[in-house]
Scaffold this motif. Structure first.
Motif, short mmCIF file in Angstrom:
data_model
loop_
_atom_site.label_atom_id
_atom_site.label_comp_id
_atom_site.label_asym_id
_atom_site.label_seq_id
_atom_site.Cartn_x
_atom_site.Cartn_y
_atom_site.Cartn_z
N PHE A 1 0.83 -1.21 0.00
CA PHE A 1 0.00 0.00 0.00
C PHE A 1 0.86 1.26 0.00
N GLU A 2 1.92 1.27 0.81
CA GLU A 2 2.81 2.44 0.84
C GLU A 2 3.43 2.69 -0.53
N ASN A 3 3.76 1.61 -1.22
CA ASN A 3 4.36 1.78 -2.55
C ASN A 3 3.34 2.29 -3.56
N LEU A 4 2.10 1.91 -3.39
CA LEU A 4 1.02 2.49 -4.20
C LEU A 4 0.93 4.00 -3.96
N GLU A 5 1.04 4.39 -2.71
CA GLU A 5 1.01 5.82 -2.38
C GLU A 5 2.21 6.55 -2.98
N ILE A 6 3.39 5.94 -2.87
CA ILE A 6 4.61 6.54 -3.43
C ILE A 6 4.44 6.76 -4.93
N GLN B 1 6.99 11.02 3.62
CA GLN B 1 6.35 10.27 4.72
C GLN B 1 6.00 8.85 4.26
N GLU B 2 5.55 8.75 3.02
CA GLU B 2 5.23 7.41 2.49
C GLU B 2 6.51 6.60 2.29
N GLN B 3 7.53 7.26 1.80
CA GLN B 3 8.81 6.57 1.59
C GLN B 3 9.40 6.09 2.92
FE FE Z 1 1.11 5.99 3.75
#
Ligand code: FE
Ligand code: MG
Length: 168
Positions: free
Chosen positions: A104-109, A137-139
């Motif tokens: 999910f974080e990589n989707l955000e990135i 913050q996502e990274q």
């Molecule tokens: Fe995030």
């Protein structure tokens, strides 16, 4: 034909829906975790950040004359993913949850990286700057998860092998 600016507004709405799903997922995960205090603390920290990100994205949408109430296609698709990630109750949910969170974080990135390029292309420097505040913050969260997935996994194995509750 669609003007680049309209796509930026669209993608901001997608990002807003994404952050709402992130909030639900993080809340669900934090609420279930019992034996992994470091992971829970990092999730809670990112939850705080996520609420701030929602505000930043909403301000961009409003500045461009849009509304955050429109749920777009991506929002619906993400909902299923984040719902699954947040509500997992299988025997190794802590490990699967960490993996899903990393995805999910990589989707955000990727989403903010696309938005930064698009906003730059439109000369919308405020949106560009806003997304550039969010992206690190996502990274940082993605990096933390990747670095801690080994210890989360081995702690899970050890708890499981010794008959302790391991999954959450
Ligand atoms: Fe995030
Ligand atoms: Mg986020």
């Amino acid at each position: 034909m669609t003007e680049p600016k309209e796509h930026v507004l669209d993608w901001l709405r997608d990002a807003h829906a994404m952050e709402q799903q992130a909030e639900q997922m993080l809340k669900a995960q934090s609420g279930r975790l019992k034996h992994y205090p470091q992971l829970k603390a990092r999730i809670d920290q990112h939850l705080e950040g996520t609420l701030g990100q929602q505000k930043i994205v909403a301000e961009c949408i409003e500045r461009l004359g849009g509304s955050t109430s429109t749920v777009k296609d991506l929002g619906g698709k993400l909902m299923a993913f984040a719902h699954a990630a947040g509500g997992m109750t299988m025997t190794d949910e802590v490990v699967k949850g960490a993996i899903m969170s990393y995805v999910f974080e990589n989707l955000e990135i990727a989403s903010y990286t696309a938005l930064i390029a698009a906003a730059k292309r439109c000369g919308d420097l405020e949106t560009k700057a806003a997304c550039e505040r969010i992206l690190p913050q996502e990274q940082a969260m993605a990096q933390w998860l990747l670095e801690h997935i080994p210890s989360i996994s081995t702690e899970y194995l050890q708890r499981s092998a010794s008959g302790q509750e391991a999954k959450k």
